[in-house]
Design a protein around this motif. Structure first.
Motif: not given
Length: 284
Positions: A117-127
């Motif tokens: 979940x943490x990584x998903x939020x990080x990926x969304x932030x980068x995109x």
């Protein structure tokens, strides 16, 4: 990652924190909310369940039944995200509130792997940051200049209208002065219906009511101009390059763009930390 849903998390709540980042900051927030949950459980209250919707537009916290949005956290406002390295259940993120501008720490409990979940939020932030740079970030200055130019044009139009009114006043005063300065013999005393309005260039059929009374004196009528409304003082049509209207360039566009740019530049910090520090945590 336009719309990635993660369902059914226990939402411990949110609490204000002093800093936008930091392991100790979220650790204190987690302990505070865990203790509050422990008190509620002892009183027979259940921890509410929520649904998370993570996308490039933000993290939404929804009611799982009604789908009502309880919190909407824009990604550029999220500055810190952390998960628990010990029991793999707790994860949290810090987001700046859009209304109060305070930093709030949101805490969740999940049976799933919170690291994902943490990584998903990080990926969304980068995109989201990449999308911002491609669509709006690279021409932030251009948009600011457009908004500034539109404001300048509105000011010039207002100034132009004031100048037209002043010129009109001067023309009226000039006509009155010319009438008063005419030779006495050129005006034959007549009834009010055959007075000075018989003189050239004034027409006796001009409607007197169309000109407002100034200082108690009714000035002679002003010849109508068919193009006066559509043209400015110099006979040119008003310049309006924005056919889209002022609504597309709100007055606060500069502050919004600056705020987004500042949030993305701050970045999103992802961390795995230990939240369980004492026996109380294991009972919560």
């Amino acid at each position: 990652l336009n719309s990635h849903k993660l369902q059914y998390f226990q939402f411990l709540g949110s609490t204000e924190v002093e800093q936008p980042k930091g392991t100790e900051v979220v650790r204190d927030a987690v302990r505070k909310l865990k203790f509050a949950r422990h008190i509620k459980k002892s009183e027979g209250q259940k921890t509410p369940k929520v649904e998370l919707q993570i996308s490039i537009y933000g993290v939404k916290i929804l009611d799982p039944k009604t789908k009502e949005v309880q919190h909407n956290c824009q990604l550029h406002r999220i500055s810190f995200c952390a998960d628990d390295k010990t029991d793999k259940r707790i994860f949290t993120f810090i987001c700046k509130d859009s209304e109060s501008n305070k930093h709030l720490c949101y805490v969740f409990d999940s049976e799933k792997c919170v690291k994902e979940i943490t990584l998903t939020i990080g990926q969304a932030f980068d995109l989201a940051y990449r999308k911002f740079l491609e669509s709006g970030g690279k021409d932030v200055e251009t948009r600011k200049q457009i908004a500034g130019l539109q404001k300048r044009i509105q000011d010039l139009e207002t100034e132009n209208t004031e100048l037209k009114n002043k010129v009109q006043d001067l023309e009226n005063q000039l006509r009155i002065t010319q009438v008063h300065a005419s030779p006495a013999g050129s005006v034959t005393p007549k009834s009010p219906s055959t007075d000075i309005f018989d003189m050239v260039p004034f027409s006796p059929i001009s409607p007197q009511s169309s000109t407002p009374t100034r200082n108690g004196t009714q000035p002679p009528p002003v010849p109508s101009r068919s193009t006066e409304i559509k043209r400015d003082l110099f006979g040119a049509e008003p310049f309006d390059p924005f056919s889209c209207g002022a609504g597309d360039f709100p007055p606060d566009i500069q502050s919004k763009l600056d705020e987004m740019q500042e949030g993305f530049k701050m970045g999103l910090t992802l961390e795995g930390t230990v939240f369980c520090l004492d026996p109380l945590d294991s009972r919560c």
